[in-house]
Structures are given as structure tokens and as C-alpha cells.
Motif scaffolding. Structure first.
Motif, PDB file in Angstrom:
ATOM      1  N   THR A 216       0.846  -1.187   0.000  1.00  0.00           N
ATOM      2  CA  THR A 216       0.000   0.000   0.000  1.00  0.00           C
ATOM      3  C   THR A 216       0.886   1.244   0.000  1.00  0.00           C
TER       4      THR A 216
ATOM      5  N   HIS B 287      -2.157 -12.268  10.878  1.00  0.00           N
ATOM      6  CA  HIS B 287      -3.272 -12.350   9.941  1.00  0.00           C
ATOM      7  C   HIS B 287      -4.594 -12.456  10.689  1.00  0.00           C
TER       8      HIS B 287
ATOM      9  N   VAL C 125      -4.441 -12.129   2.239  1.00  0.00           N
ATOM     10  CA  VAL C 125      -4.851 -10.722   2.164  1.00  0.00           C
ATOM     11  C   VAL C 125      -4.434  -9.951   3.411  1.00  0.00           C
ATOM     12  N   THR C 126      -4.472 -10.589   4.582  1.00  0.00           N
ATOM     13  CA  THR C 126      -4.314  -9.854   5.835  1.00  0.00           C
ATOM     14  C   THR C 126      -2.964 -10.041   6.509  1.00  0.00           C
TER      15      THR C 126
ATOM     16  N   PRO D 265       3.924 -11.508   4.052  1.00  0.00           N
ATOM     17  CA  PRO D 265       3.448 -12.077   2.774  1.00  0.00           C
ATOM     18  C   PRO D 265       4.397 -13.090   2.157  1.00  0.00           C
TER      19      PRO D 265
ATOM     20  N   ARG E 176      -5.777  -6.555  -1.416  1.00  0.00           N
ATOM     21  CA  ARG E 176      -4.963  -5.884  -0.391  1.00  0.00           C
ATOM     22  C   ARG E 176      -4.893  -4.383  -0.651  1.00  0.00           C
TER      23      ARG E 176
ATOM     24  N   PHE F  99     -10.728  -7.536   4.927  1.00  0.00           N
ATOM     25  CA  PHE F  99      -9.999  -7.447   6.181  1.00  0.00           C
ATOM     26  C   PHE F  99     -10.891  -7.763   7.381  1.00  0.00           C
TER      27      PHE F  99
END
Length: 461
Positions: free
Chosen positions: A26, A53, A84-85, A89, A328, A334
């Protein structure tokens, strides 16, 4: 002195790294990363800490279908939540990599819990030593069933696992003989599975309930192991499965097999003359680190090739990477939602059914991910996610756009701003011209009133 140009390049490099190591970053994450030393960031990424996560307890509370872990898509949703959370990663990315190499699916296991146990194993051992991972793979219940090693007996061998271990998992065709396959199979006799509890008198050994496949785990049966002498890859001895793995791991063909697939998954779909020296350095790191995957990846990520503009646009994202990265960035999923089923379905429509590889060979990747149908699915999914101005990630993009051009943006400023905020990425001139033309048809964008306190609060989360 840090110039604006250098800062822009650092941000672009960090965005590229995070797209390959994980599922993208992000703008808030890039704000922090662009101030750090690149090599230090690589080291930190390859030594992941807590995932943080979405908790499995929360997922199971809202998704009772996930709790039983009987059907593949249900468990795949749980994995997607984690992708995603997660704050680490690389752990999920390496698990996805191994899922494609050691492709195991629901179609034959008929029980998703074993598949998720396998994914957990990839998380635990996926960045470690390759020989350790191969040994854990041979003990994995889902793999034992998938390639029939439970049917591999002393005096009546089943070659399926031995063949794929050499062909698809470690060395590749041309580096072993048919006799090596047979000797490998003999060494893995007795590597089978049993249930956590003894089966009830009423339960068939092939039943899921009450103590059937749900409770698979590894068992070594010494009385079913062929303890006779064997000749494998030029070596002789009374080899067991772990001895076979030791011999495989030290082969040059194994090193090249592994580093080639790591290069293709994390750097570029194909290897050209610029990439070949990196392959050689990765092979060297494989042996010097005692077969450690993280050390091989460190060499790749720190190479000048990986940092180059050429490498940044040399790989087609897989469907799961695409949907997770989009989710994401948009700030979706989320918290528990029934919409997560659509996340799984979208990846499947694009050609990658998580926990459901088409064959033991896995998926054909690279440009084969893209055809007219799957490309439309990608575009439509991204349009849906980024077209919702209530999503936190989209709000963040709007907020940052509102700070450009005093909040009033012409078509060129809008397009360049969006390319910067979803990347930064560069596109070909004709692509940019098409985007500008499309934006021009919509007229000037006024974001002067986009900075409400409520939106700013969400954007900062």
C-alpha cells in the motif's frame, strides 16, 4: 543528498520488491519502505516474524463451512484471508510457490484438512533447507495419497511418488534413469499413513467418518520397507527414503531445477542472457548455504538483474497473486464476509483454482495465464474492487489524488497519479494515451471536497 529522482526510483524499486516477495504494498507501506536500505529490507523479509493475519478463530466463527475443512473451496477461502491480511506475505507467497511445484489437490484426497496441513508445512519449511522440505513432503499425508505411496510395498512397488519426486519435484527429465525411479520407489516403501485414532469397528478404511481421512498422519512401517541394497544415481547402499533425499539434494541438476523455478516465479517468466549469470550465482548460494531456499532468494533479490527495469515487467502474475494483490490494495476482505467466496471463484475463473491444480504437474504459468477470457476476468475484478469509493484503499488513493493539482485534475494528471498510486508503474505510451483519452471523455475531476475528516481517518488506517 537524496534527490526527488532518487526517492522516486527507491519507491519504485520497493514497490517492485513487494510485488514479487508478496502481493504488493500500500502507499502507507511504501512511505515507510522508501526511507530504508534495500538490502536490509530484503534481509528482514526473508526472516519473517509474526503473521498477525486475521485469526482462524474469527474466520471459523463466521464461516462454519470452513470449520469442517471437508471441501477444497472452503479451506481455500481460509488461505485467501491469510494472504490478504498477513504481515508476512513472503510466507504465503512461498507456500503458493510450493503449492504449484508439489501440486496436490482435493480431487483425489477428497478431504481439505490434509491439504491445509500440507500448506502449513510449506509455511514452516518453505524458506529453509530443500532437503528437509523434500523429506517432510515424503511424510505428508496428502502427498502420500496423491501419489499413491500408501500403495508402495516391499515386493510390490508403486513408482508414482518416486517418478514425480525425480521428474517434477527435484531434478527434471534427463537427469535420472528408469532404474533410478525403481530404486527410489523401493527406498520409500513403508512410508505410509495411519489415523490419529484407531478406526471404529463400523468405519471402512476408505470412509471419511468417523475416524477416516480426517485424521491422516505419517507412519513408517519397518516391516513393509525394502531393506535390500540399492543403486541410485551412481551410489550404492541400503538406502531408505531420507538417504535418497540426501543424494538428490547434492546433485547439480537439483540445484539448477530449484533455482530456475524460483527465478521464474519471483523474477521473470523466461531466462535470457542477462538472467543466466544470476542463475549461476543462485546455484552457488544453494550449495554454500547447505541448500537453503532463503539464501538463494537473497541472491536473486539483491541482484542487479532483479532490480532492473527489465525484470519489473518480465513476469505475468498468477491469478491468485492478482486477486490477492488487488484486494490488499483496495482494502477488501480485512473482516469476515461472504464475499470472500467470490475471491476464490475469481481466481478459479482466471485459471487457478486454489487447492485444485489440474494435474500433478501443476499449472502452466507465464503468458499461458492470459487469454481473452481470463484477461477480461482480471479487468472486471480490478474494476469492481477499485470502483468502490467506500473501500479503505480506494479512499486512500482518492485522498492522495486530492492533494495533486489543488484537487482539480485534468485527464493526464489523473492517469499519471493513478499509475503512481497503484504502483508506481510505467506503461507503454500507447497504453497511457488510451487511458488519457478515456479519462478525457469523462471530463475534469474535482476532488476539492474529498478530504472529509471521516475519509481521512479511514485513509490513515
Amino acid at each position: 543528498m537524496v534527490t526527488t529522482e532518487n526517492k522516486t526510483e527507491q519507491r519504485s524499486l520497493m514497490a517492485h520488491l513487494m510485488r514479487r516477495v508478496g502481493f504488493g504494498a500500500t502507499q502507507k507501506e511504501l512511505d515507510a519502505l522508501e526511507t530504508l536500505n534495500y538490502e536490509d529490507v530484503v534481509d528482514d523479509l526473508l526472516k519473517p516474524g509474526q503473521s498477525n493475519h486475521m485469526s482462524d478463530e474469527l474466520i471459523l466463527r463466521y464461516h462454519t463451512e470452513v470449520h469442517e475443512q471437508r471441501v477444497g473451496p472452503w479451506s481455500a477461502k481460509q488461505w485467501l484471508y491469510r494472504m490478504v491480511t498477513t504481515d508476512t506475505p513472503i510466507v504465503e507467497k512461498i507456500a503458493l510457490f510450493w503449492h504449484g511445484i508439489f501440486a496436490t489437490g482435493y480431487a483425489k484426497t477428497n478431504q481439505a484438512r490434509a491439504l491445509m496441513v500440507q500448506i502449513d508445512m510449506f509455511r514452516k519449511y518453505g524458506l529453509g533447507r530443500f532437503d528437509v522440505l523434500l523429506e517432510e513432503l515424503a511424510k505428508d499425508p496428502a502427498m502420500i495419497i496423491w501419489l499413491d505411496n500408501n500403495e508402495n510395498h516391499n515386493g510390490a512397488i508403486n513408482e508414482n511418488y518416486g517418478r514425480e519426486l525425480l521428474e517434477l519435484f527435484s531434478m527434471g527429465i534427463g537427469n535420472y534413469s528408469e532404474d533410478d525411479i525403481k530404486e527410489c520407489a523401493r527406498a520409500f516403501t513403508g512410508w505410509t499413513l495411519r489415523n490419529q485414532e484407531y478406526m471404529s469397528m463400523r468405519a471402512s478404511k476408505d470412509s471419511i467418518w468417523p475416524y477416516g481421512r480426517i485424521a491422516w498422519h505419517y507412519q513408517y512401517k519397518e516391516d513393509d520397507h525394502d531393506s535390500g541394497g540399492k543403486r541410485f544415481l551412481g551410489e550404492q547402499g541400503d538406502f531408505n527414503g531420507d538417504d535418497i533425499v540426501d543424494i538428490i539434494a547434492k546433485q547439480d541438476a537439483t540445484a539448477r531445477f530449484l533455482v530456475t523455478r524460483l527465478f521464474q516465479f519471483f523474477a521473470a517468466d523466461s531466462i535470457d542472457s542477462d538472467g543466466e549469470p544470476v542463475i549461476e550465482d543462485m546455484v552457488k548460494a544453494y550449495f554454500e548455504s547447505n541448500y537453503e531456499v532463503a539464501s538463494v532468494l537473497r541472491v536473486l533479490f539483491n541482484s542487479e538483474y532483479f532490480k532492473s527495469d527489465k525484470a519489473r515487467y518480465a513476469r505475468v502474475k498468477g491469478p491468485v497473486e492478482s486477486v490477492v494483490g488487488t484486494a490488499r490494495m483496495a482494502g477488501s476482505y480485512f473482516e469476515p464476509t461472504l464475499d470472500v467466496h467470490g475471491l476464490w471463484a475469481q481466481a478459479m475463473f482466471m485459471g487457478q483454482g486454489l487447492l485444485a491444480p489440474p494435474t500433478v504437474e501443476g499449472w502452466h504459468e507465464g503468458t499461458e495465464w492470459i487469454d481473452s477470457g481470463s484477461l477480461v476476468e482480471r479487468v472486471n475484478f480490478a474494476t469492481k474492487e477499485f470502483g468502490d469509493p467506500n473501500k479503505p484503499g480506494v479512499i486512500n488513493i482518492i485522498m492522495k489524488l486530492s492533494q495533486r493539482g489543488n484537487g482539480t485534475l485534468d485527464s493526464e494528471t489523473l492517469v499519471d497519479g493513478c499509475l503512481d498510486l497503484i504502483g508506481p508503474i510505467r506503461v507503454e505510451d500507447r497504453t497511457r494515451e488510451g487511458l488519457v483519452e478515456f479519462a478525457d471523455a469523462l471530463g475534469e475531476v474535482n476532488l476539492v471536497n474529498a478530504g472529509s475528516a471521516e475519509r481521512q481517518k479511514v485513509a490513515d488506517t
